[in-house]
Design a protein around this motif. Sequence first.
Motif, PDB file in Angstrom:
ATOM      1  N   ILE A   5       0.852  -1.193   0.000  1.00 18.32           N
ATOM      2  CA  ILE A   5       0.000   0.000   0.000  1.00 18.32           C
ATOM      3  C   ILE A   5       0.884   1.238   0.000  1.00 18.32           C
ATOM      4  CG2 ILE A   5      -1.756   1.299   1.262  1.00 18.32           C
ATOM      5  CD1 ILE A   5      -2.732  -1.367   2.426  1.00 18.32           C
ATOM      6  N   GLY A   6       0.566   2.171  -0.859  1.00 17.71           N
ATOM      7  CA  GLY A   6       1.365   3.379  -1.017  1.00 17.71           C
ATOM      8  C   GLY A   6       2.306   3.245  -2.188  1.00 17.71           C
ATOM      9  N   TYR A   7       3.081   2.195  -2.220  1.00  9.46           N
ATOM     10  CA  TYR A   7       4.029   1.973  -3.310  1.00  9.46           C
ATOM     11  C   TYR A   7       3.295   1.631  -4.600  1.00  9.46           C
ATOM     12  CZ  TYR A   7       7.466   2.165   0.366  1.00  9.46           C
ATOM     13  OH  TYR A   7       8.229   2.601   1.418  1.00  9.46           O
ATOM     14  N   ALA A   8       2.286   0.789  -4.512  1.00 18.28           N
ATOM     15  CA  ALA A   8       1.525   0.438  -5.708  1.00 18.28           C
ATOM     16  C   ALA A   8       0.821   1.665  -6.281  1.00 18.28           C
ATOM     17  CB  ALA A   8       0.496  -0.648  -5.370  1.00 18.28           C
ATOM     18  N   GLN A   9       0.293   2.511  -5.417  1.00 14.68           N
ATOM     19  CA  GLN A   9      -0.430   3.695  -5.884  1.00 14.68           C
ATOM     20  C   GLN A   9       0.517   4.722  -6.505  1.00 14.68           C
ATOM     21  OE1 GLN A   9      -0.917   2.145  -2.947  1.00 14.68           O
ATOM     22  NE2 GLN A   9      -3.031   1.442  -3.151  1.00 14.68           N
ATOM     23  N   VAL A  10       1.703   4.879  -5.922  1.00 13.72           N
ATOM     24  CA  VAL A  10       2.679   5.810  -6.506  1.00 13.72           C
ATOM     25  C   VAL A  10       3.219   5.261  -7.828  1.00 13.72           C
ATOM     26  CG1 VAL A  10       4.938   6.887  -6.183  1.00 13.72           C
ATOM     27  CG2 VAL A  10       3.294   6.848  -4.303  1.00 13.72           C
ATOM     28  N   LEU A  11       3.451   3.961  -7.891  1.00 17.89           N
ATOM     29  CA  LEU A  11       3.887   3.359  -9.152  1.00 17.89           C
ATOM     30  C   LEU A  11       2.875   3.628 -10.258  1.00 17.89           C
ATOM     31  CD1 LEU A  11       5.391  -0.127  -8.194  1.00 17.89           C
ATOM     32  CD2 LEU A  11       6.517   1.682  -9.500  1.00 17.89           C
ATOM     33  N   ALA A  12       1.608   3.504  -9.937  1.00 17.54           N
ATOM     34  CA  ALA A  12       0.566   3.774 -10.930  1.00 17.54           C
ATOM     35  C   ALA A  12       0.603   5.226 -11.369  1.00 17.54           C
ATOM     36  CB  ALA A  12      -0.806   3.415 -10.366  1.00 17.54           C
ATOM     37  N   ALA A  13       0.905   6.141 -10.449  1.00 16.72           N
ATOM     38  CA  ALA A  13       1.012   7.554 -10.805  1.00 16.72           C
ATOM     39  C   ALA A  13       2.220   7.794 -11.708  1.00 16.72           C
ATOM     40  CB  ALA A  13       1.118   8.409  -9.543  1.00 16.72           C
ATOM     41  N   VAL A  14       3.319   7.137 -11.386  1.00 18.04           N
ATOM     42  CA  VAL A  14       4.521   7.247 -12.224  1.00 18.04           C
ATOM     43  C   VAL A  14       4.222   6.765 -13.638  1.00 18.04           C
ATOM     44  CG1 VAL A  14       6.851   6.325 -12.582  1.00 18.04           C
ATOM     45  CG2 VAL A  14       6.141   7.093 -10.302  1.00 18.04           C
ATOM     46  N   ASP A  15       3.379   5.743 -13.743  1.00 15.12           N
ATOM     47  CA  ASP A  15       3.013   5.185 -15.051  1.00 15.12           C
ATOM     48  C   ASP A  15       1.918   5.983 -15.749  1.00 15.12           C
ATOM     49  OD1 ASP A  15       4.867   3.190 -14.714  1.00 15.12           O
ATOM     50  OD2 ASP A  15       3.417   1.708 -13.973  1.00 15.12           O
ATOM     51  N   GLY A  16       1.387   7.009 -15.074  1.00 16.77           N
ATOM     52  CA  GLY A  16       0.386   7.867 -15.703  1.00 16.77           C
ATOM     53  C   GLY A  16      -1.042   7.399 -15.543  1.00 16.77           C
ATOM     54  N   THR A  17      -1.270   6.382 -14.707  1.00 22.99           N
ATOM     55  CA  THR A  17      -2.634   5.893 -14.500  1.00 22.99           C
ATOM     56  C   THR A  17      -3.496   6.933 -13.804  1.00 22.99           C
ATOM     57  OG1 THR A  17      -1.802   3.625 -14.358  1.00 22.99           O
ATOM     58  CG2 THR A  17      -4.013   4.041 -13.475  1.00 22.99           C
ATOM     59  N   HIS A  18      -2.893   7.654 -12.856  1.00 24.78           N
ATOM     60  CA  HIS A  18      -3.582   8.744 -12.162  1.00 24.78           C
ATOM     61  C   HIS A  18      -2.523   9.722 -11.675  1.00 24.78           C
ATOM     62  CE1 HIS A  18      -3.347   5.393  -8.988  1.00 24.78           C
ATOM     63  NE2 HIS A  18      -2.368   6.223  -8.699  1.00 24.78           N
ATOM     64  N   ASP A  19      -2.953  10.847 -11.099  1.00 22.26           N
ATOM     65  CA  ASP A  19      -1.972  11.820 -10.628  1.00 22.26           C
ATOM     66  C   ASP A  19      -1.609  11.542  -9.169  1.00 22.26           C
ATOM     67  OD1 ASP A  19      -4.090  12.783  -9.088  1.00 22.26           O
ATOM     68  OD2 ASP A  19      -4.459  14.507 -10.391  1.00 22.26           O
ATOM     69  N   LEU A  20      -0.694  12.331  -8.624  1.00 22.19           N
ATOM     70  CA  LEU A  20      -0.215  12.089  -7.271  1.00 22.19           C
ATOM     71  C   LEU A  20      -1.284  12.354  -6.222  1.00 22.19           C
ATOM     72  CD1 LEU A  20       3.436  13.449  -7.479  1.00 22.19           C
ATOM     73  CD2 LEU A  20       2.674  11.073  -7.398  1.00 22.19           C
ATOM     74  N   ALA A  21      -2.170  13.309  -6.479  1.00 20.50           N
ATOM     75  CA  ALA A  21      -3.256  13.556  -5.533  1.00 20.50           C
ATOM     76  C   ALA A  21      -4.144  12.323  -5.419  1.00 20.50           C
ATOM     77  CB  ALA A  21      -4.071  14.767  -5.967  1.00 20.50           C
ATOM     78  N   ALA A  22      -4.422  11.710  -6.559  1.00 21.52           N
ATOM     79  CA  ALA A  22      -5.221  10.484  -6.541  1.00 21.52           C
ATOM     80  C   ALA A  22      -4.456   9.352  -5.864  1.00 21.52           C
ATOM     81  CB  ALA A  22      -5.601  10.087  -7.961  1.00 21.52           C
ATOM     82  N   ALA A  23      -3.140   9.297  -6.083  1.00 18.44           N
ATOM     83  CA  ALA A  23      -2.321   8.267  -5.438  1.00 18.44           C
ATOM     84  C   ALA A  23      -2.406   8.383  -3.927  1.00 18.44           C
ATOM     85  CB  ALA A  23      -0.870   8.380  -5.903  1.00 18.44           C
ATOM     86  N   ALA A  24      -2.361   9.609  -3.417  1.00 19.31           N
ATOM     87  CA  ALA A  24      -2.457   9.823  -1.979  1.00 19.31           C
ATOM     88  C   ALA A  24      -3.830   9.402  -1.452  1.00 19.31           C
ATOM     89  CB  ALA A  24      -2.180  11.282  -1.643  1.00 19.31           C
ATOM     90  N   GLU A  25      -4.883   9.786  -2.158  1.00 14.71           N
ATOM     91  CA  GLU A  25      -6.242   9.429  -1.722  1.00 14.71           C
ATOM     92  C   GLU A  25      -6.434   7.918  -1.763  1.00 14.71           C
ATOM     93  OE1 GLU A  25      -9.973   9.437  -0.259  1.00 14.71           O
ATOM     94  OE2 GLU A  25      -8.509  11.078  -0.240  1.00 14.71           O
TER      95      GLU A  25
END
Length: 305
Positions: free
Chosen positions: A244-264
């Motif tokens: 948790i946290g790493y998977a969401q940031v990885l997705a942001a790095v890949d352009g799936t969503h932005d960092l605000a969405a990664a945090a949420e």
Amino acid sequence: MAAVTKPATRPIAVIGPTATGKSALALDLAEQLGGEIINIDAMQQYRGMDIGTAKLPIGERRGIPHHQIDTLDVTETATVARYKDAATTDVETLLDQGKAPIIVGGSMMYIQSLLDDWQFPATDAEVRAKWEARLAEIGVRALHQELARIDPDAATTILPTDPRRTVRALEVIELTGKPFAASAPTIGEPRWNTLIVGVDRDTTELDARIAQRTEQMFAEGLVDEVRELLGAGLREGVTASRAIGYAQVLAAVDGTHDLAAAAELTTQGTRRYVRRQRSWFKRDHRIHWFDGGAAGLAEDVVRLL
């Protein structure tokens, strides 16, 4: 270090949902009892995964040795069996030295494996290959839904984004013909006569703490930590990349969503994980529960020894 107020008699396990204050209590107990910390958080085993796992910095450990932290590279697969063997050695070594093992963390299967000597069914290459092929065919979320239909209890303790544990649960169910949890030991006398202490907080308070912790992690450089770990092979890690946290940031790095969405999404994922932890722990009648916000927790726990 504070003076030892009571000699070591047995291990203490400080467990419970994430963000409740377990680490602070464990440090207080280690100081009072002349003990050392044994980590039982699966993701804190990974070197370099510091911010996103809320790993206590070395400078804040009060000089108390910590075991089972920074034992794996992010490319390695964390397994309950490996942890159990290594942590068992730590516990017994500390007891032989007259030191109190203070076991702290919230990884559910890791806790039961260590304290109840969980013996895991052997793997079967043919059955494993069958479920891995199914995983490749339909994806991890759909496979997790299949697990939920077969064994709802198992599905509640395994993240729907965790392919390795989903496959393993389905493998065990097929091999034994029983629910995954049926391979778990009966909850009885814990190994080494361990005192099991649970730390929790009011849900509204804990939700706020989780949101604040997530915000702090991103402010302290979680994104930079993930980018650095990419160079160490984080993306190839079977378990580390799913944290948790790493998977969401990885997705942001890949352009799936932005960092605000990664945090949420990190906050939401942590809150869901708390619900799974509470569901798991509530079955264990041996746990002495405490409010993580109460004063004098360590003294109250020591009185139970």
